[in-house]
Design a protein around this motif. Structure first.
Motif, short mmCIF file in Angstrom:
data_model
loop_
_atom_site.label_atom_id
_atom_site.label_comp_id
_atom_site.label_asym_id
_atom_site.label_seq_id
_atom_site.Cartn_x
_atom_site.Cartn_y
_atom_site.Cartn_z
N SER A 1 -27.50 14.20 17.58
CA SER A 1 -27.04 15.30 16.44
C SER A 1 -28.12 16.25 16.22
O SER A 1 -28.36 16.27 15.00
CB SER A 1 -26.49 14.87 15.35
OG SER A 1 -27.15 13.99 14.72
N THR B 1 -19.70 21.88 18.16
CA THR B 1 -19.07 20.73 18.45
C THR B 1 -20.07 20.41 19.75
O THR B 1 -19.26 20.11 20.85
CB THR B 1 -17.67 20.61 18.66
OG1 THR B 1 -17.14 21.69 19.64
CG2 THR B 1 -16.97 20.89 17.41
N SER C 1 -21.67 17.55 22.67
CA SER C 1 -21.49 16.07 22.83
C SER C 1 -22.70 15.38 22.66
O SER C 1 -23.77 16.02 22.86
CB SER C 1 -20.75 16.10 24.13
OG SER C 1 -21.64 16.58 25.19
N THR C 2 -22.66 14.06 22.79
CA THR C 2 -24.14 13.53 22.94
C THR C 2 -24.79 13.70 24.24
O THR C 2 -26.01 14.02 24.36
CB THR C 2 -23.67 11.96 22.89
OG1 THR C 2 -23.08 11.60 21.53
CG2 THR C 2 -24.99 11.16 22.88
N ARG C 3 -24.21 13.89 25.33
CA ARG C 3 -24.51 14.13 26.54
C ARG C 3 -25.26 15.62 26.50
O ARG C 3 -26.30 15.97 26.94
CB ARG C 3 -23.57 14.31 27.55
CG ARG C 3 -24.11 14.62 29.10
CD ARG C 3 -22.94 14.88 30.03
NE ARG C 3 -22.65 16.30 29.73
CZ ARG C 3 -21.75 16.91 30.44
NH1 ARG C 3 -21.00 16.08 31.17
NH2 ARG C 3 -21.53 18.26 30.07
N ASP C 4 -24.73 16.75 25.68
CA ASP C 4 -25.34 18.14 25.71
C ASP C 4 -26.88 17.83 24.63
O ASP C 4 -27.66 18.44 25.19
CB ASP C 4 -24.48 18.83 24.66
CG ASP C 4 -23.16 19.22 25.70
OD1 ASP C 4 -23.18 19.10 26.94
OD2 ASP C 4 -22.30 19.56 24.98
#
Length: 164
Positions: A25, A33, A35-38
């Motif tokens: 985060s 919003t 993602s964890t991958r982003d």
């Protein structure tokens, strides 16, 4: 001694970025919003950027220090043109890598968030992106200039060999 210790702040920053990326985060505001991958991808781009700019900065300090030392001791002619060609090649690659990180961050923001100005900026390492299109263009420009330096280092090398 100060040149050898200059990397400490860059290594610390890379570790901090890696830890923030693992949290899942960081860097991208929650309003988009992510993602964890982003977040991990942005962390990787941030670490590469810090590495590129750190190597370029500390390398330039070292070169100036050693050149001043050579001047003061009277050994100004101790470096051949091959030394400078190799530095042109290496630092042009570093510039290309730095440009890639900025281009990648800008293209991600363009593709997933949209055109600027962004309400909440994306922040990773030394990049604060309000206008993704500017980050994209500046990254592309850095990559082009870095690529030109790489090709120029080979061209200078070939011209030197022909003259010898």
């Amino acid at each position: 001694l100060s040149i050898q210790l200059a990397f400490i702040s860059y290594i610390t920053n890379m570790v901090r970025i890696g830890q923030a990326a693992r949290s899942g985060s960081a860097f991208i505001p929650d309003s988009y919003t992510p993602s964890t991958r982003d977040v991990k991808w942005f962390g990787a781009m941030g670490v590469l950027a810090v590495m590129a700019y750190g190597v370029a900065y500390v390398g330039s300090l070292a070169l100036v220090t050693f050149e001043l030392s050579a001047f003061q001791t009277g050994n100004v002619h101790e470096r051949s043109s091959g030394f400078y060609r190799s530095r042109l090649y290496f630092y042009s690659l570093v510039l290309t890598m730095a440009g890639f990180t900025q281009l990648a961050i800008g293209s991600y923001a363009l593709g997933n968030i949209g055109l600027g100005p962004l309400q909440d900026p994306i922040q990773v390492a030394m990049y604060t992106v309000y206008f993704p299109e500017i980050a994209y263009v500046v990254g592309l420009l850095q990559m082009l200039i870095g690529s030109y330096g790489v090709f120029r280092s080979f061209r200078v090398s070939q011209q030197q060999d022909q003259e010898d």
